[in-house]
Design a protein around this motif. Structure first.
Motif, PDB file in Angstrom:
ATOM      1  N   GLY A 123      47.230  -9.323  17.161  1.00 49.99           N
ATOM      2  CA  GLY A 123      48.528  -9.662  17.734  1.00 49.99           C
ATOM      3  C   GLY A 123      49.639  -8.799  17.172  1.00 49.99           C
ATOM      4  N   GLU A 124      49.589  -8.561  15.875  1.00 46.79           N
ATOM      5  CA  GLU A 124      50.596  -7.718  15.224  1.00 46.79           C
ATOM      6  C   GLU A 124      50.534  -6.289  15.755  1.00 46.79           C
ATOM      7  OE1 GLU A 124      53.707  -6.737  13.109  1.00 46.79           O
ATOM      8  OE2 GLU A 124      52.878  -8.745  12.789  1.00 46.79           O
ATOM      9  N   ILE A 125      49.317  -5.767  15.916  1.00 44.18           N
ATOM     10  CA  ILE A 125      49.151  -4.384  16.371  1.00 44.18           C
ATOM     11  C   ILE A 125      49.632  -4.219  17.808  1.00 44.18           C
ATOM     12  CG2 ILE A 125      47.450  -2.600  16.922  1.00 44.18           C
ATOM     13  CD1 ILE A 125      45.765  -3.746  14.571  1.00 44.18           C
ATOM     14  N   LEU A 126      49.222  -5.130  18.679  1.00 45.65           N
ATOM     15  CA  LEU A 126      49.579  -4.997  20.083  1.00 45.65           C
ATOM     16  C   LEU A 126      51.088  -5.114  20.292  1.00 45.65           C
ATOM     17  CD1 LEU A 126      47.501  -4.349  22.198  1.00 45.65           C
ATOM     18  CD2 LEU A 126      47.613  -6.696  22.997  1.00 45.65           C
ATOM     19  N   SER A 127      51.707  -6.031  19.574  1.00 49.85           N
ATOM     20  CA  SER A 127      53.154  -6.184  19.678  1.00 49.85           C
ATOM     21  C   SER A 127      53.864  -4.930  19.160  1.00 49.85           C
ATOM     22  CB  SER A 127      53.611  -7.411  18.888  1.00 49.85           C
ATOM     23  OG  SER A 127      55.004  -7.601  19.010  1.00 49.85           O
ATOM     24  N   THR A 151      44.926 -16.791  20.489  1.00 51.12           N
ATOM     25  CA  THR A 151      45.760 -15.817  21.190  1.00 51.12           C
ATOM     26  C   THR A 151      47.193 -16.317  21.309  1.00 51.12           C
ATOM     27  OG1 THR A 151      43.864 -15.006  22.461  1.00 51.12           O
ATOM     28  CG2 THR A 151      46.057 -14.536  23.343  1.00 51.12           C
ATOM     29  N   LEU A 152      47.352 -17.558  21.729  1.00 50.71           N
ATOM     30  CA  LEU A 152      48.694 -18.125  21.889  1.00 50.71           C
ATOM     31  C   LEU A 152      49.435 -18.132  20.554  1.00 50.71           C
ATOM     32  CD1 LEU A 152      47.638 -21.080  24.197  1.00 50.71           C
ATOM     33  CD2 LEU A 152      49.086 -19.158  24.895  1.00 50.71           C
ATOM     34  N   LYS A 153      48.727 -18.487  19.493  1.00 42.74           N
ATOM     35  CA  LYS A 153      49.353 -18.566  18.169  1.00 42.74           C
ATOM     36  C   LYS A 153      49.809 -17.191  17.682  1.00 42.74           C
ATOM     37  CE  LYS A 153      50.473 -20.968  14.461  1.00 42.74           C
ATOM     38  NZ  LYS A 153      51.471 -22.050  14.524  1.00 42.74           N
ATOM     39  N   THR A 154      48.957 -16.186  17.840  1.00 39.82           N
ATOM     40  CA  THR A 154      49.294 -14.868  17.289  1.00 39.82           C
ATOM     41  C   THR A 154      50.450 -14.210  18.041  1.00 39.82           C
ATOM     42  OG1 THR A 154      48.332 -12.819  16.430  1.00 39.82           O
ATOM     43  CG2 THR A 154      47.691 -13.420  18.653  1.00 39.82           C
ATOM     44  N   ASN A 160      58.384  -8.169  23.215  1.00 38.33           N
ATOM     45  CA  ASN A 160      57.821  -7.334  24.276  1.00 38.33           C
ATOM     46  C   ASN A 160      56.499  -7.872  24.835  1.00 38.33           C
ATOM     47  OD1 ASN A 160      59.563  -5.570  22.481  1.00 38.33           O
ATOM     48  ND2 ASN A 160      59.256  -4.154  24.177  1.00 38.33           N
ATOM     49  N   ILE A 161      56.213  -9.134  24.591  1.00 38.15           N
ATOM     50  CA  ILE A 161      54.922  -9.700  24.988  1.00 38.15           C
ATOM     51  C   ILE A 161      55.116 -11.022  25.725  1.00 38.15           C
ATOM     52  CG2 ILE A 161      52.734 -10.687  24.155  1.00 38.15           C
ATOM     53  CD1 ILE A 161      52.776  -7.718  23.688  1.00 38.15           C
TER      54      ILE A 161
END
Length: 486
Positions: A123-127, A151-154, A160-161
């Motif tokens: 989640g950190e990387i994609l954001s 997924t929801l939590k991260t 931007n997500i």
């Protein structure tokens, strides 16, 4: 390192991509995925050195070997997400259960399931990548119970997500459902569908490949990606905890020089087992990877007979709902690794057209060299739960299936995928106890174990439902587009 499409036509030159591209656009040519052709190798001497490292440092070292086109500081920031776990310095708990039997507990993250191990850093990387590109992304996931909450939590309130989570309305445990429908975050949307996980996953893959859907998103300044293990970013982090199990055995002096151990994995979508396979290819002394299914034993059939046959099959609901899967996405990456992109396309096309494929004799032999497979019925699973509960050890209904393949003649490591608190009714039934409510049952079991139920789970039973939608499958696309336009 570049990642390759898993499917190709004969004599076709496939386009290789970096991790950054594969993370943001996880689908490859002909409806396939992305996967590595060759993995970095770690020497025996280096494994001994790595065994002294913390989980975080081990993770960063393994990731560095891939030489992906993402700044190392992004990965450093990503693994800091493990501070949200029960023990930030040790997000995984590795324990001995008995003679030659160990358990790798992967459920100590915020949603109490192994999916947090990959999805928290993912989640950190994609954001970060979305912000770097100054683009907005719709991240989609389909879940059989654990991927959704993680997924929801991260991504909750990530910049931007936006996130859409699809789950089978009657195909998860009650706690898993509550985790999804009560999750707070203005950028989140959870949708229950009338169908099973395979239907949810099929809808996800259809939307990922739909040019019309992408065009509609583009009108709203959104690009499309996915958080399921169709995304290689998930698999990257799933390699690490299997490598960690090997490192811990080395550190504790449990393996003689050159000695191997077996890993037992409860498997539905096969991403967890694939992580073990990749760890083995990187040099971890893993002997057999033992795949355990529930009554939906399509993987057992594949690894024992070479046949993948969906004809006449109906998904069965079991007490291990996160494994109630017939279409295992990550098998495709294994086929690609063993037999190449052309053969993988042939097999996957046949599965799509005929709901069936059969490996030849040599192909089956190649799978059997690495894997063993069996399945565990609900009644047998319940007997394992009770046996260990009587010893003061709580094992959830997914992890419990693994005991079917435990072998005391050599070292076995069970991959434990979820905390028992997510499945209290099944745990109570297995222990031949009852309670007036799930919350009461949760506390009854916790008391028996001299534990306290996590507050994050207890609070769910009084939380407000924020995502009540349950819809027909043909309404999914319209429902998503209606939400993003608000």
């Amino acid at each position: 390192m570049k990642l390759h499409p898993t499917r190709a036509k004969k004599n076709e030159k496939s386009k290789k991509v970096g991790l950054k591209r594969a993370l943001l656009n996880p689908s490859s040519e002909h409806g396939g995925l992305y996967a590595p052709v060759k993995l970095p190798k770690i020497s025996d001497k280096k494994w001994r050195e790595l065994s002294k490292l913390s989980y975080e440092k081990l993770a960063l070292y393994i990731i560095s070997l891939f030489k992906f086109n993402i700044d190392k500081n992004v990965f450093k920031k990503a693994v800091k997400r493990y501070k949200n776990f029960d023990k930030p310095a040790s997000p995984v708990e590795f324990k001995k259960l008995g003679k030659n039997l160990y358990i790798n507990e992967l459920y100590h993250g915020p949603t109490r399931a192994f999916k947090d191990m990959a999805l928290q850093p993912f989640g950190e990387i994609l954001s970060s990548l979305a912000q770097e590109k100054n683009k907005n992304y719709l991240i989609m996931c389909a879940t059989s119970g654990d991927t959704g909450p993680a997924t929801l939590k991260t991504f909750a309130n990530a910049k931007n997500i936006k996130v859409v989570c699809l789950y089978p309305a009657n195909g998860t445990s009650e706690v898993q459902r509550l985790q999804m429908v009560c999750m707070k975050g203005d950028n989140l949307k959870t949708i229950g569908i009338k169908g099973d996980f395979d239907d949810a996953q099929r809808a996800l893959k259809t939307l990922l490949a739909s040019e019309n859907f992408k065009a509609q998103l583009a009108k709203n300044k959104l690009s499309l990606s996915a958080a399921n293990s169709v995304n290689f970013g998930r698999i990257l982090f799933q390699i690490i905890y299997h490598a960690y199990a090997y490192a811990r055995l080395l550190k504790n002096g449990k393996l003689a020089r050159g000695e191997s151990f077996d890993i037992i994995v409860p498997s539905g979508n096969f991403g967890n087992a694939l992580g073990a396979y990749y760890a083995k290819k990187m040099g971890a002394k893993i002997g057999k990877i033992k795949i355990v299914s529930n009554a939906n034993n399509i993987l057992t059939e594949l690894f024992n007979t070479g046949i993948y046959d969906l004809r006449g099959k109906k998904l069965l609901q079991t007490i291990s709902p996160a494994m109630d899967i017939l279409i295992s996405s990550n098998i495709e990456r294994l086929l690609f690794d063993k037999f190449g992109a052309v053969r993988t396309k042939e097999l996957m096309d046949k599965l799509s057209k005929d709901k069936f494929y059969k490996l030849d004799k040599n192909e089956l032999k190649a799978l059997k060299a690495e894997f063993e497979a069996d399945f565990c019925t609900d009644s047998k699973c319940e007997s394992y739960i009770k046996e260990w509960m009587d010893k003061g050890v709580a094992i959830d209904p997914h992890t419990a299936t693994c005991f079917k393949m435990a072998d005391s003649s050599r070292i076995n490591v069970i991959t434990s995928t979820a905390h028992w608190v997510k499945f209290a009714p099944s745990m109570l039934k297995a222990c031949q106890q009852s309670a007036d409510s799930e919350k009461e049952g949760l506390n009854t079991l916790a008391s028996k174990l001299n534990e306290s139920a996590p507050s994050s789970i207890e609070e769910l039973f009084d939380a407000k439902i924020l995502h009540p939608d349950v819809i027909e499958q043909n309404e999914i696309e319209d429902k998503i587009l209606e939400w993003i336009k608000k």
